[in-house]
Design an enzyme around this catalytic site. Sequence first.
Site, PDB file in Angstrom:
ATOM      1  N   ASP A  73      13.180 -55.075 -33.817  1.00 34.18           N
ATOM      2  CA  ASP A  73      13.565 -56.565 -34.240  1.00 34.18           C
ATOM      3  C   ASP A  73      12.426 -57.393 -35.438  1.00 34.18           C
ATOM      4  O   ASP A  73      13.049 -58.034 -36.404  1.00 34.18           O
ATOM      5  CB  ASP A  73      13.749 -57.864 -33.276  1.00 34.18           C
ATOM      6  CG  ASP A  73      15.352 -57.604 -32.620  1.00 34.18           C
ATOM      7  OD1 ASP A  73      16.227 -56.954 -33.637  1.00 34.18           O
ATOM      8  OD2 ASP A  73      15.418 -57.772 -31.408  1.00 34.18           O
ATOM      9  N   GLU A 124      10.138 -61.539 -32.847  1.00 32.34           N
ATOM     10  CA  GLU A 124      10.933 -60.981 -33.103  1.00 32.34           C
ATOM     11  C   GLU A 124      11.358 -61.705 -34.482  1.00 32.34           C
ATOM     12  O   GLU A 124      12.413 -61.149 -35.132  1.00 32.34           O
ATOM     13  CB  GLU A 124      11.622 -59.930 -32.488  1.00 32.34           C
ATOM     14  CG  GLU A 124      12.365 -61.405 -31.124  1.00 32.34           C
ATOM     15  CD  GLU A 124      13.344 -59.968 -30.321  1.00 32.34           C
ATOM     16  OE1 GLU A 124      13.610 -59.332 -30.172  1.00 32.34           O
ATOM     17  OE2 GLU A 124      13.944 -61.265 -29.011  1.00 32.34           O
ATOM     18  N   HIS A 184      21.846 -57.376 -24.178  1.00 26.91           N
ATOM     19  CA  HIS A 184      22.114 -56.276 -24.684  1.00 26.91           C
ATOM     20  C   HIS A 184      23.286 -55.891 -23.040  1.00 26.91           C
ATOM     21  O   HIS A 184      22.709 -55.355 -22.433  1.00 26.91           O
ATOM     22  CB  HIS A 184      21.338 -55.415 -24.929  1.00 26.91           C
ATOM     23  CG  HIS A 184      20.602 -55.748 -26.333  1.00 26.91           C
ATOM     24  ND1 HIS A 184      21.294 -56.828 -27.879  1.00 26.91           N
ATOM     25  CD2 HIS A 184      19.510 -56.226 -26.076  1.00 26.91           C
ATOM     26  CE1 HIS A 184      20.844 -56.755 -28.562  1.00 26.91           C
ATOM     27  NE2 HIS A 184      19.465 -56.672 -28.155  1.00 26.91           N
TER      28      HIS A 184
END
Length: 229
Positions: A147, A121, A17
Amino acid sequence: MLAKGAGFDFAVMDMEHGPIGLADLGQATAAGLAAGVPVYARVTGPGSPDLARTLDCGAAGVIVPHVDSADQARAVVRACRFAPVGRRALPGPLPVTGYLPLPAADLVARADNGQVIAMIESAEALAAVEEIAAVPGLDALIIGTNDLADGIGLRGQVGHPDLLAAFRRIAAAAQARGLGFGAMGLPPALVQSHAVALGARLVVATNETNLIVEGGASVLAGLRRRAAS
């Protein structure tokens, strides 16, 4: 250096990210090696072209999100491990060896110690976690809390009993295969029940954005209270 000054045991460069790239990672891992603070790299997923390159840059380990099957775990190991376990290409002099030019056998012996960590996840990963944990060459399983909650239909419900059951299953799968276990994204109130009590040795406590915003808000609140009085 900031992480060491604050007393953290390790740092993670999050390449999944945001804008962090390999050049940023290389600078951080060099600083970490000099300071004695392991720096891990989280890549974009099992298909990332940078799996082995993060280790070449000096990362203490590569954290791979969205590992949903044993086949994906095997592909990650192939990319990150030297033969005979994997197919990682032999690099030139590396940060972890002090950039010394070494014979190939010595280079592999000294450089093949970066940890390979699969993130669990999703519902698919949870269903296959025992098979994922059985893949030779993995070092640890780590849970992406938000997640995983989202993936099993519990978006935002990180305190739900079903999520704790999922944590327990993942921790048990890791321990049964002698792997490490860890978590990231846990609120402080759940660190004991969802991580420490289950044998976690790798807990990603926070991120620099939260530290700055929460720390700044706390400082400002204190100053404003004093100013008002």
